[in-house]
Write a protein that holds these residues in place. Structure first.
Motif, PDB file in Angstrom:
ATOM      1  N   LEU A 194      42.425  69.948  34.741  1.00  0.00           N
ATOM      2  CA  LEU A 194      41.720  68.877  34.112  1.00  0.00           C
ATOM      3  C   LEU A 194      42.626  67.644  34.018  1.00  0.00           C
ATOM      4  O   LEU A 194      42.217  66.439  34.058  1.00  0.00           O
ATOM      5  CB  LEU A 194      41.434  69.381  32.692  1.00  0.00           C
ATOM      6  N   LEU A 195      44.047  67.905  33.614  1.00  0.00           N
ATOM      7  CA  LEU A 195      44.827  66.602  33.480  1.00  0.00           C
ATOM      8  C   LEU A 195      45.196  65.834  34.717  1.00  0.00           C
ATOM      9  O   LEU A 195      45.008  64.729  34.550  1.00  0.00           O
ATOM     10  CB  LEU A 195      46.202  67.056  32.749  1.00  0.00           C
ATOM     11  N   PRO A 196      45.254  66.585  35.757  1.00  0.00           N
ATOM     12  CA  PRO A 196      45.638  65.742  37.153  1.00  0.00           C
ATOM     13  C   PRO A 196      44.166  64.781  37.417  1.00  0.00           C
ATOM     14  O   PRO A 196      44.318  63.837  37.989  1.00  0.00           O
ATOM     15  CB  PRO A 196      45.955  66.639  38.199  1.00  0.00           C
ATOM     16  N   ILE A 197      43.200  65.537  37.486  1.00  0.00           N
ATOM     17  CA  ILE A 197      42.034  65.040  37.638  1.00  0.00           C
ATOM     18  C   ILE A 197      41.627  63.654  36.821  1.00  0.00           C
ATOM     19  O   ILE A 197      41.107  62.858  37.216  1.00  0.00           O
ATOM     20  CB  ILE A 197      40.783  65.986  37.697  1.00  0.00           C
ATOM     21  N   THR A 198      41.617  64.040  35.507  1.00  0.00           N
ATOM     22  CA  THR A 198      41.566  63.069  34.465  1.00  0.00           C
ATOM     23  C   THR A 198      42.413  61.675  34.729  1.00  0.00           C
ATOM     24  O   THR A 198      41.863  60.764  34.725  1.00  0.00           O
ATOM     25  CB  THR A 198      41.722  63.553  32.847  1.00  0.00           C
ATOM     26  N   VAL A 199      43.628  62.140  34.767  1.00  0.00           N
ATOM     27  CA  VAL A 199      44.578  60.812  35.249  1.00  0.00           C
ATOM     28  C   VAL A 199      44.211  60.072  36.480  1.00  0.00           C
ATOM     29  O   VAL A 199      44.205  58.958  36.545  1.00  0.00           O
ATOM     30  CB  VAL A 199      46.040  61.399  35.491  1.00  0.00           C
ATOM     31  N   THR A 200      43.847  60.923  37.542  1.00  0.00           N
ATOM     32  CA  THR A 200      43.290  60.247  38.768  1.00  0.00           C
ATOM     33  C   THR A 200      41.951  59.243  38.532  1.00  0.00           C
ATOM     34  O   THR A 200      42.038  58.240  39.060  1.00  0.00           O
ATOM     35  CB  THR A 200      43.189  61.164  39.795  1.00  0.00           C
ATOM     36  N   PHE A 201      41.106  59.965  37.815  1.00  0.00           N
ATOM     37  CA  PHE A 201      40.069  59.210  37.420  1.00  0.00           C
ATOM     38  C   PHE A 201      40.092  57.965  36.716  1.00  0.00           C
ATOM     39  O   PHE A 201      39.657  56.826  37.036  1.00  0.00           O
ATOM     40  CB  PHE A 201      38.993  60.077  36.459  1.00  0.00           C
ATOM     41  N   ILE A 202      41.028  58.121  35.840  1.00  0.00           N
ATOM     42  CA  ILE A 202      41.521  56.944  34.847  1.00  0.00           C
ATOM     43  C   ILE A 202      42.097  55.972  35.902  1.00  0.00           C
ATOM     44  O   ILE A 202      41.775  54.887  35.692  1.00  0.00           O
ATOM     45  CB  ILE A 202      42.098  57.255  33.584  1.00  0.00           C
ATOM     46  N   ALA A 203      42.836  56.430  36.687  1.00  0.00           N
ATOM     47  CA  ALA A 203      43.711  55.310  37.561  1.00  0.00           C
ATOM     48  C   ALA A 203      42.680  54.789  38.447  1.00  0.00           C
ATOM     49  O   ALA A 203      42.726  53.473  38.639  1.00  0.00           O
ATOM     50  CB  ALA A 203      44.889  55.989  38.239  1.00  0.00           C
ATOM     51  N   GLY A 233      38.603  48.277  38.065  1.00  0.00           N
ATOM     52  CA  GLY A 233      38.507  47.127  37.201  1.00  0.00           C
ATOM     53  C   GLY A 233      39.546  45.949  37.115  1.00  0.00           C
ATOM     54  O   GLY A 233      39.164  44.696  37.046  1.00  0.00           O
ATOM     55  N   GLY A 234      40.740  46.425  37.625  1.00  0.00           N
ATOM     56  CA  GLY A 234      41.892  45.308  37.929  1.00  0.00           C
ATOM     57  C   GLY A 234      41.339  44.576  38.961  1.00  0.00           C
ATOM     58  O   GLY A 234      41.640  43.272  39.193  1.00  0.00           O
ATOM     59  N   MET A 235      41.064  45.268  40.156  1.00  0.00           N
ATOM     60  CA  MET A 235      40.513  44.408  41.426  1.00  0.00           C
ATOM     61  C   MET A 235      39.582  43.501  41.132  1.00  0.00           C
ATOM     62  O   MET A 235      39.364  42.512  41.802  1.00  0.00           O
ATOM     63  CB  MET A 235      40.268  45.674  42.247  1.00  0.00           C
ATOM     64  N   ARG A 236      38.517  44.148  40.177  1.00  0.00           N
ATOM     65  CA  ARG A 236      37.219  43.262  40.093  1.00  0.00           C
ATOM     66  C   ARG A 236      37.658  41.755  39.300  1.00  0.00           C
ATOM     67  O   ARG A 236      37.288  40.883  39.567  1.00  0.00           O
ATOM     68  CB  ARG A 236      36.318  43.962  39.175  1.00  0.00           C
ATOM     69  N   LEU A 237      38.609  42.210  37.999  1.00  0.00           N
ATOM     70  CA  LEU A 237      39.334  40.856  37.578  1.00  0.00           C
ATOM     71  C   LEU A 237      39.941  39.866  38.288  1.00  0.00           C
ATOM     72  O   LEU A 237      39.682  38.771  38.287  1.00  0.00           O
ATOM     73  CB  LEU A 237      40.087  41.409  36.434  1.00  0.00           C
ATOM     74  N   LEU A 238      40.781  40.475  39.116  1.00  0.00           N
ATOM     75  CA  LEU A 238      41.384  39.829  40.233  1.00  0.00           C
ATOM     76  C   LEU A 238      40.648  38.858  41.161  1.00  0.00           C
ATOM     77  O   LEU A 238      40.711  37.820  41.384  1.00  0.00           O
ATOM     78  CB  LEU A 238      42.612  40.578  41.087  1.00  0.00           C
ATOM     79  N   LEU A 239      39.541  39.790  41.640  1.00  0.00           N
ATOM     80  CA  LEU A 239      38.650  38.879  42.376  1.00  0.00           C
ATOM     81  C   LEU A 239      37.661  37.805  41.670  1.00  0.00           C
ATOM     82  O   LEU A 239      37.762  36.714  42.346  1.00  0.00           O
ATOM     83  CB  LEU A 239      37.658  40.022  43.066  1.00  0.00           C
ATOM     84  N   LEU A 240      37.227  38.067  40.464  1.00  0.00           N
ATOM     85  CA  LEU A 240      36.624  36.956  39.939  1.00  0.00           C
ATOM     86  C   LEU A 240      37.600  35.779  39.339  1.00  0.00           C
ATOM     87  O   LEU A 240      37.191  34.709  39.587  1.00  0.00           O
ATOM     88  CB  LEU A 240      36.112  37.629  38.372  1.00  0.00           C
ATOM     89  N   TYR A 241      38.940  36.201  39.260  1.00  0.00           N
ATOM     90  CA  TYR A 241      39.927  35.125  38.847  1.00  0.00           C
ATOM     91  C   TYR A 241      39.976  34.224  40.138  1.00  0.00           C
ATOM     92  O   TYR A 241      40.089  32.961  40.150  1.00  0.00           O
ATOM     93  CB  TYR A 241      41.025  35.419  38.485  1.00  0.00           C
ATOM     94  N   ALA A 242      40.186  34.793  41.420  1.00  0.00           N
ATOM     95  CA  ALA A 242      40.242  34.220  42.604  1.00  0.00           C
ATOM     96  C   ALA A 242      39.038  33.395  43.086  1.00  0.00           C
ATOM     97  O   ALA A 242      39.263  32.265  43.377  1.00  0.00           O
ATOM     98  CB  ALA A 242      40.784  35.222  43.657  1.00  0.00           C
ATOM     99  N   GLN A 243      38.014  33.970  43.083  1.00  0.00           N
ATOM    100  CA  GLN A 243      36.795  33.292  43.233  1.00  0.00           C
ATOM    101  C   GLN A 243      36.521  32.029  42.457  1.00  0.00           C
ATOM    102  O   GLN A 243      36.189  31.096  42.897  1.00  0.00           O
ATOM    103  CB  GLN A 243      35.578  34.323  43.042  1.00  0.00           C
ATOM    104  N   ALA A 244      36.778  32.124  41.156  1.00  0.00           N
ATOM    105  CA  ALA A 244      36.594  30.840  40.090  1.00  0.00           C
ATOM    106  C   ALA A 244      37.981  30.034  40.686  1.00  0.00           C
ATOM    107  O   ALA A 244      37.275  28.683  40.635  1.00  0.00           O
ATOM    108  CB  ALA A 244      36.768  31.637  38.731  1.00  0.00           C
ATOM    109  N   LYS A 245      38.764  30.266  40.756  1.00  0.00           N
ATOM    110  CA  LYS A 245      39.940  29.379  41.102  1.00  0.00           C
ATOM    111  C   LYS A 245      39.785  28.619  42.508  1.00  0.00           C
ATOM    112  O   LYS A 245      39.793  27.259  42.515  1.00  0.00           O
ATOM    113  CB  LYS A 245      41.419  30.082  41.211  1.00  0.00           C
ATOM    114  N   LEU A 246      39.317  29.280  43.450  1.00  0.00           N
ATOM    115  CA  LEU A 246      39.085  28.666  44.652  1.00  0.00           C
ATOM    116  C   LEU A 246      37.871  27.848  44.607  1.00  0.00           C
ATOM    117  O   LEU A 246      37.828  26.629  45.290  1.00  0.00           O
ATOM    118  CB  LEU A 246      39.029  29.778  45.746  1.00  0.00           C
ATOM    119  N   SER A 247      36.921  28.317  43.836  1.00  0.00           N
ATOM    120  CA  SER A 247      35.508  27.276  43.925  1.00  0.00           C
ATOM    121  C   SER A 247      35.872  26.117  43.326  1.00  0.00           C
ATOM    122  O   SER A 247      35.222  24.918  43.474  1.00  0.00           O
ATOM    123  CB  SER A 247      34.401  28.228  43.132  1.00  0.00           C
TER     124      SER A 247
END
Length: 122
Positions: free
Chosen positions: A76-85, A91-105
């Motif tokens: 349970l613990l390793p699978i939960t940690v993997t899922f959270i990671a 989510g971090g990649m989505r935010l980075l992509l949104l930031y890069a798209q806005a800045k470049l546009s």
């Protein structure tokens, strides 16, 4: 539409073209992160509902031996940690992509505005 895109591409500076290529690579990486986070849902739910059944699969036995897991409840613990990671990475990649798209546009819009203003003055 294709002609408009070609015309747009010809008016871009070389720096912006490189930035658009980097943005395309970032989009692909963010897509893979999303797939990874979605793919982590089923193993997570499987361990939550029936850890004994998941523990008995021969394909994951080398991983269990490497992690030194001997009981089904210990999954349970390793699978939960993997899922959270995976979810945080997506989510971090989505935010980075949104930031890069806005800045470049905004940068491309500023470049075009500058060129239009310059040509109007001259």
């Amino acid at each position: 539409m294709l002609q408009l895109a070609q015309g747009f591409w010809t008016h871009l500076a070389a720096r912006r073209k490189r930035q658009l290529v980097v943005l395309l690579v970032l989009m692909v990486l963010a897509s893979f992160a999303e797939v990874l986070s979605l793919g982590a849902v089923l193993p997570f739910l499987g361990v939550l509902t029936q850890p004994e059944k998941v523990f008995s699969y021969p394909a994951i036995q080398p991983v269990l031996a490497w992690l030194r897991i001997t009981r089904p409840e210990a999954l349970l613990l390793p699978i939960t940690v993997t899922f959270i990671a995976a979810a945080l990475l997506a989510g971090g990649m989505r935010l980075l992509l949104l930031y890069a798209q806005a800045k470049l546009s905004h940068a491309v819009g500023a470049d075009f505005s500058y060129q239009i203003y310059k040509r109007t003055l001259y």
